[in-house]
Write an enzyme that holds these catalytic residues in place. Structure first.
Site, PDB file in Angstrom:
ATOM      1  N   ASN A  83     -37.651-108.509  11.098  1.00  0.00           N
ATOM      2  CA  ASN A  83     -38.838-108.644  10.321  1.00  0.00           C
ATOM      3  C   ASN A  83     -39.229-107.379   9.911  1.00  0.00           C
ATOM      4  O   ASN A  83     -39.789-107.316  11.045  1.00  0.00           O
ATOM      5  CB  ASN A  83     -39.844-109.791  10.234  1.00  0.00           C
ATOM      6  CG  ASN A  83     -40.890-109.456   8.954  1.00  0.00           C
ATOM      7  OD1 ASN A  83     -40.705-110.109   7.938  1.00  0.00           O
ATOM      8  ND2 ASN A  83     -42.072-109.415   9.878  1.00  0.00           N
ATOM      9  N   TYR A  92     -45.790-105.750  -0.243  1.00  0.00           N
ATOM     10  CA  TYR A  92     -47.888-105.841  -0.896  1.00  0.00           C
ATOM     11  C   TYR A  92     -48.577-104.902  -1.312  1.00  0.00           C
ATOM     12  O   TYR A  92     -49.108-105.287  -2.461  1.00  0.00           O
ATOM     13  CB  TYR A  92     -47.685-105.371   0.863  1.00  0.00           C
ATOM     14  CG  TYR A  92     -48.438-106.862   1.955  1.00  0.00           C
ATOM     15  CD1 TYR A  92     -48.700-107.702   1.266  1.00  0.00           C
ATOM     16  CD2 TYR A  92     -46.334-106.988   2.678  1.00  0.00           C
ATOM     17  CE1 TYR A  92     -48.109-109.470   2.445  1.00  0.00           C
ATOM     18  CE2 TYR A  92     -45.928-108.124   2.777  1.00  0.00           C
ATOM     19  CZ  TYR A  92     -47.177-109.202   2.712  1.00  0.00           C
ATOM     20  OH  TYR A  92     -46.959-110.281   3.608  1.00  0.00           O
ATOM     21  N   ASN A 126     -39.446-107.380   1.378  1.00  0.00           N
ATOM     22  CA  ASN A 126     -41.710-107.877   1.420  1.00  0.00           C
ATOM     23  C   ASN A 126     -42.335-106.528   0.660  1.00  0.00           C
ATOM     24  O   ASN A 126     -42.235-106.007   1.175  1.00  0.00           O
ATOM     25  CB  ASN A 126     -41.684-107.769   3.301  1.00  0.00           C
ATOM     26  CG  ASN A 126     -41.503-108.447   3.954  1.00  0.00           C
ATOM     27  OD1 ASN A 126     -40.606-109.949   3.394  1.00  0.00           O
ATOM     28  ND2 ASN A 126     -41.302-108.525   5.015  1.00  0.00           N
ATOM     29  N   ASP A 144     -52.291-118.807  20.436  1.00  0.00           N
ATOM     30  CA  ASP A 144     -52.092-119.143  22.133  1.00  0.00           C
ATOM     31  C   ASP A 144     -52.117-121.070  20.852  1.00  0.00           C
ATOM     32  O   ASP A 144     -50.982-122.209  21.386  1.00  0.00           O
ATOM     33  CB  ASP A 144     -52.812-120.027  23.255  1.00  0.00           C
ATOM     34  CG  ASP A 144     -52.494-119.240  24.068  1.00  0.00           C
ATOM     35  OD1 ASP A 144     -52.342-117.867  23.956  1.00  0.00           O
ATOM     36  OD2 ASP A 144     -53.899-118.763  24.838  1.00  0.00           O
ATOM     37  N   GLN A 167     -47.520-116.692  14.691  1.00  0.00           N
ATOM     38  CA  GLN A 167     -48.706-116.180  13.905  1.00  0.00           C
ATOM     39  C   GLN A 167     -49.220-118.128  13.469  1.00  0.00           C
ATOM     40  O   GLN A 167     -50.491-118.284  13.127  1.00  0.00           O
ATOM     41  CB  GLN A 167     -48.599-115.706  12.889  1.00  0.00           C
ATOM     42  CG  GLN A 167     -48.429-114.184  12.963  1.00  0.00           C
ATOM     43  CD  GLN A 167     -48.212-113.286  11.055  1.00  0.00           C
ATOM     44  OE1 GLN A 167     -46.530-113.220  10.651  1.00  0.00           O
ATOM     45  NE2 GLN A 167     -48.763-113.061  10.902  1.00  0.00           N
ATOM     46  N   HIS A 188     -53.050-112.015  25.980  1.00  0.00           N
ATOM     47  CA  HIS A 188     -54.318-112.298  26.561  1.00  0.00           C
ATOM     48  C   HIS A 188     -54.314-111.294  27.662  1.00  0.00           C
ATOM     49  O   HIS A 188     -55.516-111.350  28.705  1.00  0.00           O
ATOM     50  CB  HIS A 188     -52.588-113.335  27.758  1.00  0.00           C
ATOM     51  CG  HIS A 188     -52.731-114.120  27.329  1.00  0.00           C
ATOM     52  ND1 HIS A 188     -51.533-115.328  27.568  1.00  0.00           N
ATOM     53  CD2 HIS A 188     -53.483-114.987  26.458  1.00  0.00           C
ATOM     54  CE1 HIS A 188     -51.408-116.479  26.958  1.00  0.00           C
ATOM     55  NE2 HIS A 188     -52.438-115.997  26.096  1.00  0.00           N
ATOM     56  N   HIS A 232     -39.450-112.117  14.794  1.00  0.00           N
ATOM     57  CA  HIS A 232     -40.442-111.665  14.478  1.00  0.00           C
ATOM     58  C   HIS A 232     -41.260-111.067  14.973  1.00  0.00           C
ATOM     59  O   HIS A 232     -42.212-111.756  15.124  1.00  0.00           O
ATOM     60  CB  HIS A 232     -41.091-113.405  13.207  1.00  0.00           C
ATOM     61  CG  HIS A 232     -41.822-112.123  11.247  1.00  0.00           C
ATOM     62  ND1 HIS A 232     -41.792-112.473  10.269  1.00  0.00           N
ATOM     63  CD2 HIS A 232     -43.287-111.815  11.841  1.00  0.00           C
ATOM     64  CE1 HIS A 232     -42.701-112.209   9.965  1.00  0.00           C
ATOM     65  NE2 HIS A 232     -43.775-111.594  10.331  1.00  0.00           N
ATOM     66  N   GLU A 265     -41.693-111.728   1.374  1.00  0.00           N
ATOM     67  CA  GLU A 265     -42.839-112.034   1.111  1.00  0.00           C
ATOM     68  C   GLU A 265     -43.881-111.191   0.481  1.00  0.00           C
ATOM     69  O   GLU A 265     -43.341-109.836  -0.116  1.00  0.00           O
ATOM     70  CB  GLU A 265     -43.279-110.799   2.783  1.00  0.00           C
ATOM     71  CG  GLU A 265     -43.214-111.834   3.804  1.00  0.00           C
ATOM     72  CD  GLU A 265     -44.001-111.328   4.921  1.00  0.00           C
ATOM     73  OE1 GLU A 265     -44.970-110.453   4.801  1.00  0.00           O
ATOM     74  OE2 GLU A 265     -42.964-111.196   5.786  1.00  0.00           O
TER      75      GLU A 265
HETATM   76  C1  NOJ Z   1     -45.787-108.801   7.408  1.00  0.00           C
HETATM   77  C2  NOJ Z   1     -45.136-109.663   8.531  1.00  0.00           C
HETATM   78  O1  NOJ Z   1     -44.193-109.788   8.031  1.00  0.00           O
HETATM   79  C3  NOJ Z   1     -46.046-110.485   8.235  1.00  0.00           C
HETATM   80  O2  NOJ Z   1     -46.063-110.466  10.300  1.00  0.00           O
HETATM   81  C4  NOJ Z   1     -48.012-109.974   8.446  1.00  0.00           C
HETATM   82  O3  NOJ Z   1     -48.429-111.087   8.529  1.00  0.00           O
HETATM   83  C5  NOJ Z   1     -48.019-110.261   6.570  1.00  0.00           C
HETATM   84  N1  NOJ Z   1     -47.183-108.929   6.333  1.00  0.00           N
HETATM   85  C6  NOJ Z   1     -49.604-109.508   6.336  1.00  0.00           C
HETATM   86  O4  NOJ Z   1     -49.900-108.456   6.726  1.00  0.00           O
END
Ligand code: NOJ
Length: 501
Positions: A195, A337, A335, A81, A48, A68, A151, A404
């Site tokens: 991950n 969210y 993680n 890239d 990323q 790609h 990841h 996260e």
């Molecule tokens: C989880 C992932 O680990 C990460 O790669 C992603 O960018 C974030 N959440 C946000 O979606």
């Protein structure tokens, strides 16, 4: 990123029947201070942010090939890239980390940078040198390195033999992990093997959204999870038997899940959904049973037999594997969210067969929840508090590091909603700590704006913006960077968000 079934117009029935959740706000309970040794950090991942996709001998990963070959499948037709070019500009990331004064930095190591074709025979010293430099510079500045081994950026050649659908991945991963322990374990003390396995297994092997785009739901995604858990446990074994005595580090696996709140009379469904999500990987690793959640094993076996199969699509873990999977982590890397309301499905879900069909629940969004850019992300801090309580009760109050938590928008520097999200989620963490949960760290995703998988650069999670139009990729702090800096400095949650600009 997360799959979601959104029902709009349900706010009234939710509020009248289930628990009403305040929009992106949590009342404090107990001490306003984080414990003295609590660790604050930020995260990124290799594909990323790094760019340098073919620099210095790096081999291709499945994300290089996918982007790609299929630019039309990425929202803005972009790829990783160059991205933020951290491979060549880590010093700019370091400057931001120093400015924030974080305690730790979570980054991931690109497998194809270390072994360009996935195998040890292709070991790439320049790739190793890059991470040595990152780790040394972090330590020199008093920042604890926290490294994720995988990841999503699998070396392409491993995909050619089936990737996570082939049990050979276990041996391949163990050899790679051993190399990482040997090269970096003298300085890296916090490791994460994988991950968000449930995300990549479902997205890669069930709904074909991610490379290698296999759509064999309810079968290949389960094989992927099974192989991931075994690879994780086998790497943990190697660490404990060959490295731990001299390196004394800790190993986790970063797991993700929504938290769920019951629609009226649906408490059992919530337990079921939590087991199908968080429990799928957490139960075998952290629960004394050493196996998948009972409810999953039973349900999937009976569905499999009904489909006319001779064996379950998710066989239990047995013998050797059960023994080494059980307790194969030293901390819980979470993680978190967002959350959903939940009820048992009103009609059959998803494909037949599939994880959705096996779980058999409707996930429901309250339209009054504050929404990020990206349909899946709503601000529900109560869910983080709920998840931390679930982990405390289910897994014997194991140490948790939140690896996260983050908010997406279109990239404004005046990112008050991100501040609101961080503030309310830190409150959830503090409330859980005050309630007896064993939480030692919080990691904001992400340090900088980066390539958000299928969304490309159209969605931004960073505390720092990255100028993608400039060859130097300059980083600029957003308002949230100042806010987070103040959190880290004061070890508490600043009340007024407007004073940080
Ligand atoms: C989880 C992932 O680990 C990460 O790669 C992603 O960018 C974030 N959440 C946000 O979606």
């Amino acid at each position: 990123m997360f799959p979601s079934f959104i029902f709009v117009g349900l706010a009234i029935s939710i509020a009248s029947g289930g628990q009403t959740l305040n929009t992106c706000n949590l009342a404090p309970k107990g001490s306003p201070y984080f414990p003295r040794n609590f660790s604050f950090g930020v995260a990124t991942s290799a594909y990323q942010v790094e760019g340098g996709w073919n620099s210095d001998g790096k081999g291709p990963s499945i994300w290089d090939d996918f982007t790609h070959n299929n630019p039309h499948l990425i929202d803005d037709s972009s790829n990783g890239d160059i991205s933020a070019d951290s491979y060549h500009r880590f010093d700019q990331d370091l400057a931001a980390l120093k400015e924030l004064k974080v305690d730790h930095y979570r980054f991931s190591i690109s497998w194809p940078r270390i072994f360009p074709n996935g195998d040890i025979s292709s070991r790439n010293q320049k790739g190793i040198d890059y991470y040595n430099d990152v780790i040394d510079k972090l330590l020199l500045n008093g920042i604890e390195p926290m490294a994720t081994m995988f990841h999503y950026d699998l070396p392409s050649e491993i995909q050619k033999i089936g990737g996570f659908a082939n049990a050979l991945i276990i041996e391949k991963f163990v050899i790679y992990a051993t190399e990482l322990f040997e090269q970096f374990g003298d300085r890296v003390k916090l490791w994460m093997t994988f991950n968000e396995p449930l995300i990549y297994c479902k997205s890669s092997f069930a709904d074909a959204r991610y490379p290698p785009q296999v759509d064999l739901s309810g079968v290949a995604d389960y094989i992927c999870v099974d192989n991931t858990i075994k690879a994780h446990a086998a790497a943990y074994q190697v660490y404990r038997s060959q490295f731990y005595d001299r390196q004394k580090g800790k190993i986790g696996i970063a797991l993700d899940s929504y938290f769920y709140f019951p629609m009226p009379n649906e408490t059992e469904s919530v337990y079921r959904a939590l087991q199908f999500n968080m429990g799928f990987l957490a139960h075998p690793i952290f629960h004394k049973s050493g196996d998948y959640p009972d409810i999953m094993l039973k349900e999937i076996e009976s569905n499999s037999l009904r489909e006319g199969r001779l064996t379950s699509r998710l066989p239990p873990l047995k013998g050797y594997w059960k023994n080494i999977v059980r307790h194969s982590a030293d901390f819980f890397a979470l993680n978190y969210y967002s959350s959903r309301y939940l009820r048992r499905a009103e009609k059959p879900k998803g494909m037949n067969p599939s994880w959705e069909r096996d779980m058999d629940c409707d996930e429901i969004v309250d339209p009054s929840w504050m929404q990020a850019v990206g349909s899946w992300l709503h601000c529900v801090p109560e869910g983080l508090e709920g998840m931390l309580k679930f982990i405390r009760d289910e897994y014997d109050n194991i140490e948790v590091i939140i690896t996260e938590n983050g908010w997406s928008d279109k990239g404004t520097l005046e990112d008050d909603n991100r501040i609101q999200y961080i503030k309310s989620h830190l409150q959830a963490v503090l409330n859980a700590i005050n309630d007896g949960s064993n939480i030692s760290g919080y990691t904001y995703w992400s340090l900088i704006d980066n390539f958000e998988w299928k969304s490309g650069y159209s969605v931004k999670f960073g505390l720092y913006a990255v100028d993608l139009m400039s060859p130097k990729r300059e980083r600029s702090p957003k308002k949230s960077a100042y806010y987070y800096k103040e959190v880290i400095k004061s070890r508490k949650i600043p009340n007024h968000i407007n004073e940080f600009s």
